[in-house]
Every structure is written in structure tokens, then in C-alpha cells.
Design an enzyme around this catalytic site. Sequence first.
Site, mmCIF file in Angstrom:
data_model
loop_
_atom_site.group_PDB
_atom_site.id
_atom_site.type_symbol
_atom_site.label_atom_id
_atom_site.label_comp_id
_atom_site.label_asym_id
_atom_site.label_seq_id
_atom_site.Cartn_x
_atom_site.Cartn_y
_atom_site.Cartn_z
ATOM 1 C CG ASN A 82 -1.815 -1.078 1.131
ATOM 2 O OD1 ASN A 82 -1.926 -1.843 2.136
ATOM 3 N ND2 ASN A 82 -2.704 -1.421 0.342
ATOM 4 C CB ILE A 89 0.165 6.563 2.324
ATOM 5 C CG1 ILE A 89 1.610 6.806 2.710
ATOM 6 C CG2 ILE A 89 -0.602 5.365 3.222
ATOM 7 C CD1 ILE A 89 1.533 7.371 4.131
ATOM 8 C CB CYS A 90 -3.092 3.146 -1.167
ATOM 9 S SG CYS A 90 -4.774 2.600 -1.951
ATOM 10 C CG LEU A 91 -5.327 5.303 5.162
ATOM 11 C CD1 LEU A 91 -5.311 3.943 5.612
ATOM 12 C CD2 LEU A 91 -4.075 6.029 6.155
#
EC number: 2.3.2.23
Length: 269
Positions: A82, A89-91
Site C-alpha cells: 500500500n 500511501i493508499c489510505l
Amino acid sequence: MTQLNGPVMRIKRELNEIMQNPPPNCSAEMYKEDLFHWKAIIMGPSGTAYEGGIFKLDIRFPGAYPFRPPQIRFITRIYHCNVDSRGVICLDVLNERWSPVMNIAKVLLSIWVLIGECNPNDPLVMGIADQYKCNRKEHDKVARYWTKRFAMPKPKASSKAEQELMQSNAQEPDKSDQVSSQASAQMSDEASAQVSAQALEQVLEPLSLQSVPEQHEEASELNQNQNQTQTQSQTQNQAQAQDQQEPETTVSSGTGSDAATVNPNRSEL
């Protein structure tokens, strides 16, 4: 200027809160006196391949904060499905699920949870996500290696002068150590000599105490023998003196008052 009063007040308040009461395993501070630029640190979750790692993050606040989410990315490299190579950041809370009620402390805590619990169903790096699903053991091995290489503090490299000094100290022993060793050896010799003298005195003392009465006994016996010898010699001298004297014996011849003196040593004619 008035448009920035809202974000400034909000960021200042969050900065004070996070400095006084930081979230678990996270910390943040202002970078170079720039209120809209922070640096953060997240500790690798224990029990995961990222344990022991110290991950640094860069935080930048937009002018429309808190109505727009902050831009947060990893500075420290991390092997994670992620997080891409640029640190993005993939959040969801940093994208579509962002809300003005969110704050930096909550976002940092969400990132900490994401590090320990990857989301391979919404990855930024497909290869790492597939490896996480198919070969978790190999994934954790590589993630652990990256953590050790990039996220763990390395020992400080000593300068050339320090290395030469260490080598010289290793080749030439310290003089103070030699002096102290010699002094300790001398002290140990003196102590052993004292112990030997004390032991010798302890051995000789009973012998000397035993010899004193024996000497007295021998002296008394010698005195007794001398006294006996003197007594015997005196007795013999007296006997000889008596033998040398010629005692006269008075013999009465019949009646009357006339008497004749007879020498017993003279033979009758």
C-alpha cells in the site's frame, strides 16, 4: 491573510495536542519553523516484519485545511503493497473518506495500523500484493530485510583518525595498565610474604611455649643432681676425716680408779 487564520489556528491547536499527548508509537513536530510542514515518525508494529523499524514521514498541510486532507508520504523506504516507491500511501482517510473532524493524530494512528495489516485488495504495488497473498513467508522475509536495511539505525561510522587511534591502542597496551598491573603484583607479593610470616609465627609459637617448661624441668633436674653430688661428696669427706682421727678408748683394769688408755689401732705386743 484572514483566509489563513482558520487553518493556522487549527494546525497550531493540533500541534500542541500531539506534542502534549502523542498517539501510541507515533510522534510529530513542525519542520524548520514552517507551521504547514511537519515531520512525523512511526514505529514498526511489534510482531510484524516491520518490528524495530523507525519510519519517517513528511506531512504538508494545504491552505484549505481541514477541508482538504493533508499530503502524507513515507520518507523511509518500506516494502509494502500500500506504499509505492515515492512513499505515497493508499489510505482511504487520506482520500475519499477524509473529513474535517479528522486530525493528524488519528491519521498517523491509521497509518500505523496499515503498516502491520496490509490491504492487498486495494494495493499501489500489485507485485507485492500478489506475493503477500501467494507467498506470505517470502513477503515477510523481504519486508524484514528492507526494514533492517532502511528503517533501522546504523552504527555510526568512525572517522579515519579514530580508526587509527583504535588500532594504535590495540597494538600498544596502555602504560597505566602496565603500572597498575605491576603495582598489584607487588602488593600481592607483599601480602603473600605477610601471610607466610604470620603462618610461620603461628607454627613456631606453640613450639616455643612447649620448650619453656621443658627447659625449666631440665634446669631443676640438673640442680637436683648437683645438690645430690655435693651432699655425697660432703659425706665422703666427713668419713675420711673421722678415719684419720685416732680415738682413744679407756679400759678399766680390775678395780680402782686407775685406767689405761688403749689405742685400738695399735697391735698388741
